[in-house]
Scaffold this motif. Structure first.
Motif, mmCIF file in Angstrom:
data_model
loop_
_atom_site.group_PDB
_atom_site.id
_atom_site.type_symbol
_atom_site.label_atom_id
_atom_site.label_comp_id
_atom_site.label_asym_id
_atom_site.label_seq_id
_atom_site.Cartn_x
_atom_site.Cartn_y
_atom_site.Cartn_z
ATOM 1 N N THR A 92 6.868 -1.170 -4.070
ATOM 2 C CA THR A 92 7.636 -1.766 -2.933
ATOM 3 C C THR A 92 9.106 -1.850 -3.765
ATOM 4 O O THR A 92 9.275 -1.680 -4.995
ATOM 5 C CB THR A 92 7.051 -3.352 -2.641
ATOM 6 N N ALA A 93 10.092 -2.472 -3.181
ATOM 7 C CA ALA A 93 11.211 -2.287 -3.619
ATOM 8 C C ALA A 93 12.116 -3.414 -3.107
ATOM 9 O O ALA A 93 12.059 -3.826 -1.779
ATOM 10 C CB ALA A 93 12.115 -0.908 -3.477
ATOM 11 N N VAL A 94 13.085 -4.295 -3.824
ATOM 12 C CA VAL A 94 13.885 -5.168 -3.211
ATOM 13 C C VAL A 94 15.445 -4.680 -3.724
ATOM 14 O O VAL A 94 15.557 -4.656 -5.012
ATOM 15 C CB VAL A 94 13.472 -6.377 -3.915
ATOM 16 N N THR A 95 16.083 -4.625 -2.705
ATOM 17 C CA THR A 95 17.584 -4.192 -3.045
ATOM 18 C C THR A 95 18.549 -5.390 -2.711
ATOM 19 O O THR A 95 18.511 -6.019 -1.695
ATOM 20 C CB THR A 95 18.083 -3.154 -2.099
ATOM 21 N N SER A 142 9.763 -2.677 2.015
ATOM 22 C CA SER A 142 11.003 -2.784 1.365
ATOM 23 C C SER A 142 11.736 -4.089 1.663
ATOM 24 O O SER A 142 11.624 -4.321 3.024
ATOM 25 C CB SER A 142 11.687 -1.643 0.880
ATOM 26 N N ALA A 143 12.762 -4.852 1.163
ATOM 27 C CA ALA A 143 13.466 -5.610 1.329
ATOM 28 C C ALA A 143 14.783 -5.408 1.005
ATOM 29 O O ALA A 143 15.098 -4.901 -0.233
ATOM 30 C CB ALA A 143 12.937 -7.079 0.899
ATOM 31 N N ALA A 144 15.815 -5.816 1.858
ATOM 32 C CA ALA A 144 17.328 -5.518 1.270
ATOM 33 C C ALA A 144 18.036 -6.880 1.676
ATOM 34 O O ALA A 144 17.993 -7.354 2.851
ATOM 35 C CB ALA A 144 17.763 -4.635 2.258
ATOM 36 N N ILE A 145 18.490 -7.544 0.358
ATOM 37 C CA ILE A 145 18.994 -8.867 0.576
ATOM 38 C C ILE A 145 20.576 -8.772 0.679
ATOM 39 O O ILE A 145 21.218 -8.199 -0.042
ATOM 40 C CB ILE A 145 18.773 -9.675 -0.782
ATOM 41 N N GLY A 146 20.863 -9.439 1.985
ATOM 42 C CA GLY A 146 22.413 -9.263 2.113
ATOM 43 C C GLY A 146 23.154 -10.370 1.655
ATOM 44 O O GLY A 146 22.818 -10.949 0.695
ATOM 45 N N GLY A 147 23.941 -11.269 2.570
ATOM 46 C CA GLY A 147 24.969 -12.336 2.296
ATOM 47 C C GLY A 147 24.405 -13.476 2.524
ATOM 48 O O GLY A 147 23.553 -13.648 3.464
ATOM 49 N N ILE A 148 25.053 -14.515 2.296
ATOM 50 C CA ILE A 148 24.769 -16.013 2.356
ATOM 51 C C ILE A 148 25.997 -16.451 3.171
ATOM 52 O O ILE A 148 27.314 -16.579 2.681
ATOM 53 C CB ILE A 148 24.531 -16.892 1.039
ATOM 54 N N SER A 202 0.726 -1.176 -0.127
ATOM 55 C CA SER A 202 0.075 0.177 0.051
ATOM 56 C C SER A 202 0.859 1.357 0.068
ATOM 57 O O SER A 202 2.086 1.173 -0.033
ATOM 58 C CB SER A 202 -0.977 0.035 1.177
ATOM 59 N N ILE A 203 0.431 2.250 -0.209
ATOM 60 C CA ILE A 203 0.957 3.934 -0.436
ATOM 61 C C ILE A 203 0.131 4.621 0.252
ATOM 62 O O ILE A 203 -1.297 4.745 0.210
ATOM 63 C CB ILE A 203 1.265 4.144 -1.659
ATOM 64 N N ARG A 204 0.629 5.611 1.132
ATOM 65 C CA ARG A 204 -0.145 6.597 1.741
ATOM 66 C C ARG A 204 -0.673 7.869 0.690
ATOM 67 O O ARG A 204 0.343 7.960 -0.265
ATOM 68 C CB ARG A 204 0.600 7.298 2.762
ATOM 69 N N HIS A 205 -1.851 8.141 0.639
ATOM 70 C CA HIS A 205 -2.201 9.085 -0.042
ATOM 71 C C HIS A 205 -2.963 9.992 0.529
ATOM 72 O O HIS A 205 -4.057 10.123 1.144
ATOM 73 C CB HIS A 205 -3.649 8.428 -1.051
ATOM 74 N N ASN A 226 -3.435 -4.038 -5.843
ATOM 75 C CA ASN A 226 -3.554 -5.534 -6.387
ATOM 76 C C ASN A 226 -2.174 -5.731 -7.079
ATOM 77 O O ASN A 226 -1.477 -6.938 -6.848
ATOM 78 C CB ASN A 226 -4.624 -5.954 -6.875
ATOM 79 N N ASP A 227 -1.788 -4.918 -7.738
ATOM 80 C CA ASP A 227 -0.734 -5.168 -8.673
ATOM 81 C C ASP A 227 0.483 -4.886 -7.995
ATOM 82 O O ASP A 227 0.700 -3.542 -7.197
ATOM 83 C CB ASP A 227 -0.755 -4.145 -9.931
ATOM 84 N N ILE A 228 1.444 -5.726 -7.882
ATOM 85 C CA ILE A 228 2.942 -5.451 -7.368
ATOM 86 C C ILE A 228 3.818 -5.040 -8.113
ATOM 87 O O ILE A 228 4.119 -5.858 -8.914
ATOM 88 C CB ILE A 228 3.015 -6.684 -6.356
ATOM 89 N N ASP A 229 4.300 -3.834 -7.929
ATOM 90 C CA ASP A 229 5.414 -3.431 -9.145
ATOM 91 C C ASP A 229 6.577 -3.139 -8.086
ATOM 92 O O ASP A 229 6.561 -2.295 -7.263
ATOM 93 C CB ASP A 229 4.818 -1.930 -9.498
ATOM 94 N N VAL A 230 7.570 -3.906 -8.409
ATOM 95 C CA VAL A 230 8.786 -3.984 -7.508
ATOM 96 C C VAL A 230 9.999 -3.052 -8.326
ATOM 97 O O VAL A 230 10.306 -3.536 -9.187
ATOM 98 C CB VAL A 230 9.223 -5.592 -7.588
ATOM 99 N N ALA A 231 10.351 -2.273 -7.292
ATOM 100 C CA ALA A 231 11.613 -1.537 -8.109
ATOM 101 C C ALA A 231 12.715 -2.062 -7.519
ATOM 102 O O ALA A 231 12.936 -2.391 -6.293
ATOM 103 C CB ALA A 231 11.576 -0.054 -7.354
#
Length: 259
Positions: free
Chosen positions: A178-181, A203-209, A74-77, A86-91
């Motif tokens: 939303t965003a995934v780094t 948002s999500a930030a993927i680190g290391g394994i 969701s986004i504040r308006h 419903n549509d998930i647009d991932v940056a």
């Protein structure tokens, strides 16, 4: 003294402005998931000549939980409304070289919720090969409005971003929902990656394994764990829903969802 002075380029100034304006009350949750089985399955795909990106698989799991937990997409308006999409647009930020400078460009994967892992992989590969030019700054190829905003004096930029930032529909158009780094897209990174907040509710930030020895059926075994962060706007999402979201995401990942 021996030193070098380099310009603080317009592109970096614009990035600095965006970071300055993305002030939110943010909750971060620091997570780990056992991705040993998923990584093995991805390797098997690659042996068969099928291109499956680990980042694409993470995005697939991420949006799958969002399809159920809709408030996270969701986004504040304005001050009194929240738009739930419903549509998930991932940056996804893609770092590319232009004019001797590393320049991040936000590529938006539209309707990622309707895509399979291979389709998301193709979108990521497309973004990685995207040509960068002077007109492409921070927010993908610019239309007139974005070009005007990014090239205006600082006080005009701040005013425009503050005004546009209150409109959920413009935010979705220009920034996604939303965003995934993923630092892993640029090589082997073993640490955690924290984001400072952002323009998104989630948002999500993927680190290391990293490899850890854990007990399985009474025996020590070595497993691979992904480190990642989920960040949410606390004005919209509370701690308990975030915990449920995180647990669902970890369960999908440890089940190798979609592979």
């Amino acid at each position: 003294m021996d030193y070098e002075i380099i310009p603080f380029t317009k592109a970096r100034q614009n990035i600095s402005l965006l970071l300055e304006l993305r002030k939110k009350n943010v909750i971060h949750t620091v997570l780990e998931a056992d991705v040993t089985d998923a990584r093995e399955k991805i390797k098997e795909y690659k042996k068969k000549g099928i291109d499956v990106s680990f980042t694409a698989w993470f995005i697939k799991c991420f949006v799958e939980v969002m399809k159920e937990e809709k408030l996270f997409n969701s986004i504040r308006h304005g001050r009194k409304k929240i738009v739930i999409y419903n549509d998930i647009d991932v940056a996804i930020p893609i770092e590319r070289e232009f004019d001797m400078e590393a320049r991040p460009v936000a590529y938006i994967i539209r309707k990622a919720n309707e895509m399979g892992i291979e389709d998301i992989t193709k979108e990521i590969r497309k973004a990685q090969k995207m040509e960068i030019e002077e007109k492409t700054q921070v927010l993908d190829r610019m239309d007139f409005l974005r070009k005007f905003a990014l090239n205006s004096p600082a006080f005009i930029q701040k005013f425009l971003w503050l005004v546009l930032g209150k409109n959920a529909f413009r935010k979705k158009k220009y920034m996604g929902t939303t965003a995934v780094t993923a630092v892993g897209m640029k090589g082997n990174f073993r640490g955690w990656l924290f984001t400072l907040g952002g323009h998104f509710t989630t948002s999500a930030a993927i680190g290391g394994i990293t490899k850890k020895v854990v007990m399985s059926n009474g025996k020590p075994v070595e497993r691979e764990f992904l480190r990642f962060i989920i960040s949410v706007d606390h004005d919209i999402i509370d701690g308990a829903p975030l915990a449920r979201f995180s647990n669902k995401l970890i369960n999908l990942m440890e089940e190798s969802y979609g592979l």
